[in-house]
Design an enzyme around this catalytic site. Sequence first.
Site, mmCIF file in Angstrom:
data_model
loop_
_atom_site.group_PDB
_atom_site.id
_atom_site.type_symbol
_atom_site.label_atom_id
_atom_site.label_comp_id
_atom_site.label_asym_id
_atom_site.label_seq_id
_atom_site.Cartn_x
_atom_site.Cartn_y
_atom_site.Cartn_z
ATOM 1 N N ARG A 108 0.444 -1.010 0.014
ATOM 2 C CA ARG A 108 0.142 -0.390 0.167
ATOM 3 C C ARG A 108 1.063 1.248 -0.156
ATOM 4 O O ARG A 108 0.400 2.514 0.286
ATOM 5 C CB ARG A 108 -1.319 -0.150 1.147
ATOM 6 C CG ARG A 108 -2.670 -0.692 0.693
ATOM 7 C CD ARG A 108 -3.230 -1.139 1.875
ATOM 8 N NE ARG A 108 -2.673 -1.546 2.832
ATOM 9 C CZ ARG A 108 -2.811 -2.928 3.123
ATOM 10 N NH1 ARG A 108 -3.093 -3.314 2.543
ATOM 11 N NH2 ARG A 108 -2.007 -2.986 4.243
ATOM 12 N N GLY A 123 -1.298 -11.626 8.494
ATOM 13 C CA GLY A 123 -1.038 -13.176 9.037
ATOM 14 C C GLY A 123 -1.969 -13.773 10.036
ATOM 15 O O GLY A 123 -2.261 -15.220 9.806
ATOM 16 N N THR A 179 -2.902 -8.482 14.137
ATOM 17 C CA THR A 179 -2.321 -7.763 13.219
ATOM 18 C C THR A 179 -2.445 -6.536 12.856
ATOM 19 O O THR A 179 -4.081 -6.378 12.812
ATOM 20 C CB THR A 179 -2.119 -9.235 12.311
ATOM 21 O OG1 THR A 179 -2.959 -8.808 11.641
ATOM 22 C CG2 THR A 179 -1.058 -10.024 12.504
ATOM 23 N N ASP A 213 -13.537 -12.038 11.853
ATOM 24 C CA ASP A 213 -12.888 -11.253 11.461
ATOM 25 C C ASP A 213 -13.234 -9.401 11.657
ATOM 26 O O ASP A 213 -12.983 -8.824 10.444
ATOM 27 C CB ASP A 213 -12.654 -11.666 9.677
ATOM 28 C CG ASP A 213 -11.536 -11.267 8.899
ATOM 29 O OD1 ASP A 213 -10.594 -11.223 9.404
ATOM 30 O OD2 ASP A 213 -11.478 -11.420 7.604
ATOM 31 N N CYS A 239 -7.749 -24.326 -2.583
ATOM 32 C CA CYS A 239 -7.465 -23.326 -3.561
ATOM 33 C C CYS A 239 -8.638 -22.182 -3.870
ATOM 34 O O CYS A 239 -7.858 -21.421 -4.845
ATOM 35 C CB CYS A 239 -7.075 -24.193 -5.113
ATOM 36 S SG CYS A 239 -7.159 -26.053 -4.513
ATOM 37 N N CYS A 271 -7.411 -18.012 -3.975
ATOM 38 C CA CYS A 271 -6.765 -17.270 -5.040
ATOM 39 C C CYS A 271 -7.674 -17.314 -6.001
ATOM 40 O O CYS A 271 -7.491 -16.352 -6.876
ATOM 41 C CB CYS A 271 -5.308 -18.015 -5.593
ATOM 42 S SG CYS A 271 -4.715 -17.274 -3.729
HETATM 43 CA CA CA Z 1 -8.440 -10.403 8.992
#
Ligand code: CA
Length: 734
Positions: A152, A213, A272, A337, A649, A652
């Site tokens: 970024r 992470g 994080t 999340d 998979c 992505c």
């Molecule tokens: Ca997250």
Amino acid sequence: MYQAPTVLLVMATLFIAACSEAPEAPKLAETAKETQASSAIGQIDDARINNADSEPGNWLAYGRTYEEQRFSPLKQINKDTVKDLGLAWHKDMGTNRALESTPIVVDGIMFFTTTWSRVYAIDAVTGEEKWQFDPEVPREWGRRACCDVVNRGVAVYKGHVYFGSLDGRLFSLDAETGKQVWSVDTIIDRDRFYTVTGAPRVANDKIFIGNGGAEFGVRGYVTAYDTKTGDQVWRFYTVPGDPAEPFENKAMETAAKSWKGTNYWEYGGGGTVWNSIVYDPDFNAVYLGVGNGSPWSRELRSPGGGDNLYLSSIVALDADTGEYRWHYQTTPGDNWDYTAVQDIALANMTIDGEDRKVLLQAPKNGFFYVIDRADGKLLRANPFAAVTWATHVDLDTGRPVESGRGDYSDEAKWVLPGPLGAHNWQAMSIDAEAGIAYLPVQENPLIYAMSDEYYETGLYKRHPGRMNLGLEFGRIAQLFVDNVGSQPKVRGYLKAFNFLTGEEKWAVEFPHYWNGGVLGTKGGLVFQGNALGMFAAYDQDNGEVLWEFNTYVSMLAPPISYQIDGVQYVSILTGTGGGDLFSGAPIDPVPQPASLTHSNTGRMLVFKLGGTSALPSPTVRDMTIPAQQLADVDDETIARGEVLYHDFCALCHGLVARSGGVIADLRMMGQGSHDNFDGIVLGGLQAGSGMASFADSLTPTDTVLVHDYIKARAHEDRELALGNQEAARLTWLK
Ligand code: CA
């Protein structure tokens, strides 16, 4: 393990040992000073950033100023003149993965990053390249990134350019030449899946950097380094570590009391700080935007409850020492999340008759927070999007009131917002005078579910080397497709939102949720690039489109504006991707995003009034799926491959094997890829492009199942495209 930083440090030390008498002195500082003296460009310091409004032609810091409002005072391009806006120049960046960078523009030079953490210095008027720097990120690190090999941006300070590489190194470059001055390894444990994608921030001769992470299982922290030497000044962990070890500080002791269970620290805990770290000169503080829990499920992370400090919080630290001052937790006991890493803006405002120094954030959880910077007191928390997990935020307690509709501990549930948030990292712009945020908003639910095994037995398995959410994507993907009829509406918006009253001034609706960052200007305009490939200027008063330009590429990056020799410019990077987890073509893809119908070409585009440059003609992506050689296998076997595909998979290559146009669409595989399927998936044949080997996770039996599933899906979509409804198996699209 990648050792380049050590090697470079050793080389630097040897060089200095040979050339200098000083045995102990800060050796790297010597080289840095010499470099600095020769640097004529990039001379940004604290005073300049503090007085950024006196030089509105430059964009001196990530959010333009320390306040990070991303609201440009420039107004040559305004409601009356914007009709004459045209392309001044463009530069192909040689990538088709996501571009997310905010450029820094100072004294005629533009500094920004692209994929794999490459850095560019470019003449901001002509587009001519001055230098580029490639940190040569080992390509296998791509698999460790939840959200693509993005970056970024940089910080520019006192003749140096600072940035973090995907594999966690922090670099200082000479702003004039692009030559490396120093590099340090910021990662505490290179076996865990840490990555750096955020722009570092700089103040008081310190550079602040976090990491990502949490999806894989890491412990979050932020480190401050000396800008001259690269020496560590302080480090602040955001979640507690092993309680058998001494606490790092009082804040960790307090935090540990809000965690339950016997092994939360082994999971990493999360927290994080991968995006916002904002410096506040008024209090000499830095504010950390802290991320989600690891694993996502709080039942697994901290059985028995607890707020789990400092997940999903804004934490204020002393900028010089890293000492804890206060925190505000947006989502106690995060379960979805719901990071609070989204951009933080600072402002001075009169609220309820009192002058306040406030902090503003619209995190993933759907509420827009206004917080007093003096003590962390919550002043406002109005919802800016559809929210089902909580009814409201209680301003007296400062806590959200959960609705119960977000509790998936006993059964799967659609929840809004989903893990991509009601607002993600795509920048907002704040007009503090008007009390309005121009905000990219997402309504994109997820059906949250624990594994069937957990529902049946209460057991959870941690998997090294892959995502550890406590939720299994294979299971969620099945539920997602099976329940798509009951899915709440999926949409994106650009909103003008009054964060004090909670009133929506206007909203522009988009068919896709994953759109770009926002720039507001004193010209009465709001600029944004969207998934359909349109870069547009909206009227701040009513959201009317006053100008638009078809880039034929979907966008995420925030526009910026600068002025050189009396000419105002607006820039934007094209290319989507990033954290759009199920970025595959949606189940009902109408209209499709530009990057799927055309290409995801990464470009820097710069516009000015009267600009007459043009882009090359857009290509049209060939979506013809080749005929498949299907294996003679039953539905049950295909279903096993389907689960494996979604676990390993889909992140992505896209949900139900439909790519969003960024990473290869496996339905289109050529014969060579089919023939070498195991060589690629297990043998790492294409590791150089980021497709690392999965030999640590998948067996040759697994890859046969995955391969058969992909072929079955390709066959289905091929037959559907040919109009052969009956020939398609249609198990997924019933
Ligand atoms: Ca997250």
